[in-house]
Design a protein around this motif. Structure first.
Motif, short mmCIF file in Angstrom:
data_model
loop_
_atom_site.label_atom_id
_atom_site.label_comp_id
_atom_site.label_asym_id
_atom_site.label_seq_id
_atom_site.Cartn_x
_atom_site.Cartn_y
_atom_site.Cartn_z
N VAL A 311 6.29 4.30 5.15
CA VAL A 311 6.27 4.81 6.26
C VAL A 311 5.18 4.53 7.29
O VAL A 311 5.46 5.44 8.14
CB VAL A 311 4.98 5.82 5.01
N ASP A 312 4.60 3.73 7.12
CA ASP A 312 3.89 3.39 8.67
C ASP A 312 4.21 2.07 9.10
O ASP A 312 3.59 1.73 10.18
CB ASP A 312 2.35 2.60 7.73
N GLY A 313 5.51 1.50 8.58
CA GLY A 313 5.49 0.20 9.72
C GLY A 313 5.44 -1.59 8.84
O GLY A 313 6.61 -2.12 9.71
N VAL A 314 4.15 -1.46 7.56
CA VAL A 314 4.50 -2.92 7.94
C VAL A 314 3.74 -2.68 6.54
O VAL A 314 2.73 -1.79 6.08
CB VAL A 314 3.48 -3.21 9.02
N SER A 315 3.64 -3.74 5.07
CA SER A 315 3.58 -3.35 3.95
C SER A 315 1.92 -3.65 4.38
O SER A 315 1.35 -4.48 5.57
CB SER A 315 4.06 -4.72 3.38
N HIS A 316 1.05 -2.75 3.30
CA HIS A 316 -0.48 -3.56 3.64
C HIS A 316 -1.46 -4.71 3.70
O HIS A 316 -2.57 -4.52 3.14
CB HIS A 316 -1.54 -2.01 3.16
N GLN A 317 -0.48 -5.38 2.87
CA GLN A 317 -0.48 -6.64 2.82
C GLN A 317 -1.37 -7.51 4.57
O GLN A 317 -2.28 -8.04 4.29
CB GLN A 317 0.49 -7.43 2.56
N GLN A 318 -1.30 -6.66 4.90
CA GLN A 318 -0.95 -6.92 6.37
C GLN A 318 -2.71 -6.94 6.13
O GLN A 318 -4.11 -7.71 7.45
CB GLN A 318 -1.29 -6.00 7.63
N VAL A 319 -3.89 -5.81 5.73
CA VAL A 319 -5.09 -5.74 5.67
C VAL A 319 -5.70 -6.71 4.83
O VAL A 319 -7.05 -7.48 5.08
CB VAL A 319 -5.77 -4.56 4.88
N THR A 320 -4.87 -7.28 3.46
CA THR A 320 -5.50 -8.66 3.11
C THR A 320 -5.41 -9.94 3.70
O THR A 320 -6.14 -10.99 3.42
CB THR A 320 -3.95 -9.19 2.58
N VAL A 321 -3.88 -9.84 4.65
CA VAL A 321 -4.18 -10.96 5.45
C VAL A 321 -5.00 -11.30 6.28
O VAL A 321 -6.30 -12.46 6.76
CB VAL A 321 -2.85 -11.45 5.91
N ASP A 322 -5.51 -10.50 7.25
CA ASP A 322 -5.98 -10.27 8.34
C ASP A 322 -7.43 -10.86 7.83
O ASP A 322 -8.75 -10.56 8.97
CB ASP A 322 -5.94 -8.63 9.26
N LEU A 323 -7.70 -9.71 7.46
CA LEU A 323 -9.46 -9.91 6.30
C LEU A 323 -9.41 -11.69 5.97
O LEU A 323 -10.90 -12.08 6.27
CB LEU A 323 -9.57 -8.54 5.44
N GLY A 324 -7.79 -12.03 4.97
CA GLY A 324 -8.38 -13.27 5.04
C GLY A 324 -9.36 -14.52 6.27
O GLY A 324 -9.65 -14.97 5.36
N LEU A 325 -8.66 -13.90 7.16
CA LEU A 325 -8.81 -15.34 8.47
C LEU A 325 -9.67 -14.37 9.45
O LEU A 325 -10.25 -14.80 10.08
CB LEU A 325 -6.94 -14.72 9.36
N GLY A 326 -11.03 -12.86 8.57
CA GLY A 326 -11.56 -13.31 9.84
C GLY A 326 -12.25 -11.86 10.53
O GLY A 326 -12.62 -11.87 11.42
N ARG A 327 -10.13 -11.25 10.78
CA ARG A 327 -10.47 -10.32 11.79
C ARG A 327 -10.09 -8.96 10.96
O ARG A 327 -9.71 -9.04 10.12
CB ARG A 327 -9.12 -10.87 12.40
N LYS A 328 -10.46 -8.16 12.29
CA LYS A 328 -9.70 -6.52 11.54
C LYS A 328 -9.13 -6.23 11.68
O LYS A 328 -7.80 -6.71 12.46
CB LYS A 328 -11.10 -5.69 12.63
N PRO A 329 -8.63 -5.39 10.81
CA PRO A 329 -7.18 -5.49 10.52
C PRO A 329 -6.21 -4.93 11.55
O PRO A 329 -6.62 -4.01 11.62
CB PRO A 329 -6.51 -4.93 8.74
N ASP A 330 -4.52 -5.29 11.57
CA ASP A 330 -4.37 -4.68 12.64
C ASP A 330 -3.01 -3.23 11.79
O ASP A 330 -2.12 -4.24 11.79
CB ASP A 330 -3.58 -5.11 13.25
N MET A 331 -3.56 -2.36 11.29
CA MET A 331 -3.38 -1.80 10.49
C MET A 331 -2.34 -0.73 10.80
O MET A 331 -3.00 0.30 11.62
CB MET A 331 -3.92 -0.67 9.50
N PRO A 332 -0.83 -0.12 11.03
CA PRO A 332 0.04 0.95 12.18
C PRO A 332 -0.20 2.23 11.62
O PRO A 332 -0.05 2.00 10.10
CB PRO A 332 1.09 0.36 12.17
#
Length: 432
Positions: A311-332
């Motif tokens: 539905v949104d174009g990317v798995s919300h594992q995007q949130v997990t990886v971005d946060l793990g790297l210390g950056r604000k998630p880029d969730m479309p």
């Protein structure tokens, strides 16, 4: 410069999917512990798993930039311990336990959102007077019981009578050690208030029965800012507690979702949870227009990854990886190929049984081909007993999961029926 992300319990499917996330061109994903160790089992030796994970990390010749996971216990509870040792972003163990220790969680919720928390009490299932003590707390039938550290819907029971309670206690006494013993290992490493330390891992919760339309709000906290990005409906089979499918986006009224999001921000801020994903399960009682908070999970919901991707174009594992790297998630938002998506659970409602026939790999592929973009995972092998399946609720067994999308919800349900006609399971030694 290459950044190294260690994923606890990473399997082959998700290893490929993680490569499709945004801004991961310079990221290398590494497996930390195997799926067999952390979720394809019902026995969790946390000290041994932590020791093996630490040995792997200590031996790694490179930077350790993130340590992440997207699964429930024991993964969720190990992450703060590993991140604390290796200096990677994550929430504190204590803030995580304010969510995962169900009694502590309810106490914290009651401090800031009392109108959305049902009556509750903790009890010891090994105490022969437990039922009378529950009654002294002013809880009356019906009520719901579950371990203070639950995983999925495992060992959760609706109690309508003393006989129901006796049945639940027998099951809890027989099986709760698989959860309580490893959970106690984690509790021993945390700085807990005395009243919470007294409620050890083998304790259970009794709560007033709440109900209505159920959903899950997905969100994260980054540098103290709480962000919500989706609501997923949880649809149950008629007349039972087992889930039929998860549906995204939610069909709840917008004002109800907005109120749930407001409650979520308030409670997560109060808990002090930070730099990690979460999801919160709610009920909306349509009759009384009442919102009840069911529980907080300290991770993204892995079952929802395909739904957000479609539905949104990317798995919300995007949130997990971005946060793990210390950056604000880029969730479309709404950049996927489908308007709606669901995970369906094909279940059987036996006491137990043996799988005499399961679909072959070729049959599963043919079934999936009925609707483009469908993914099917069968949980059984021939000769396997249903009781060998991990993480099942008390009323049924999920023998397969089907992820699919469509333009409308009605088309989605029709598509599911076409796919399931192609899957043939047969059982023997069936127990009612």
């Amino acid at each position: 410069m290459t950044r190294n992300v260690f994923v606890v319990g990473l399997n082959d499917y998700n290893a490929e999917r993680l490569k499709t996330l945004r801004m991961v061109e310079d990221v290398v994903f590494h497996q930390l512990l195997t799926p067999a160790q952390v979720y394809e089992t019902q026995e969790f030796d946390i000290p041994s798993m932590l020791a093996e994970a630490e040995a792997t990390l200590d031996a790694f010749d490179g930077s350790i930039d993130a340590i992440v996971g997207y699964m429930d216990f024991p993964v969720s509870t190990m992450l703060p311990l590993l991140s604390r040792k290796y200096g990677t972003p994550n929430t504190s163990l204590e803030s995580l336990l304010k969510c995962e220790h169900k009694f502590w969680s309810r106490k914290v919720m009651a401090e800031v959102i009392p109108d959305h928390v049902p009556a509750f009490t903790a009890f010891d299932p090994f105490d022969d007077d437990a039922l009378s003590k529950i009654g002294e707390s002013n809880l009356r039938f019906p009520f719901f019981v579950k371990p203070i550290k639950s995983s999925g819907s495992r060992l959760g029971f609706r109690i309508d009578s003393p006989e129901d309670f006796d049945f639940a206690v027998q099951k809890l006494r027989a099986e709760i050690g698989q959860i309580s013993e490893p959970f106690n290992v984690v509790l021993d490493r945390a700085d807990l208030p005395d009243d919470i330390r007294a409620i050890e891992g083998h304790y259970c919760m009794a709560e007033r029965v709440i109900g209505g339309r159920q959903c899950t709000v997905e969100g994260y906290v980054h540098d103290g800012e709480v962000t919500l990005y989706g609501t997923v409906d949880s649809i149950r089979y008629p007349q039972v507690l087992s889930f039929f499918y998860y549906l995204y986006p939610s069909t709840l009224p917008r004002q109800v979702q907005d109120q749930m999001w407001k409650i979520s921000r308030k409670v997560m801020k109060h808990i002090g949870y930070d730099n990690a994903g979460f999801n919160i399960e709610y009920f909306w009682d349509e009759v009384d227009d009442k919102i009840w908070l069911l529980e907080i999970n300290t991770r993204i919901a892995q079952s929802h990854c395909d739904l957000f991707e479609m539905v949104d174009g990317v798995s919300h594992q995007q949130v997990t990886v971005d946060l793990g790297l210390g950056r604000k998630p880029d969730m479309p938002q709404r950049q996927g190929t489908q308007n709606v998506a669901a995970e369906f659970f094909y279940r059987v409602f036996f006491g137990d049984a043996t799988a005499a026939r399961v679909p072959s790999r070729a049959e599963i592929e043919v079934a999936a081909e009925q609707v483009e973009g469908t993914r099917i995972v069968s949980n059984l092998s021939k000769g396997m007993k249903l009781s060998e399946l991990p993480e099942q609720d008390a009323y049924s067994f999920a023998v397969a999961s089907v992820w699919m999308g469509a333009g409308t919800t009605s088309k989605l349900l029709w598509n599911y029926e076409q796919v399931m006609k192609r899957l043939n399971y047969e059982f023997t030694d069936i127990e009612d």
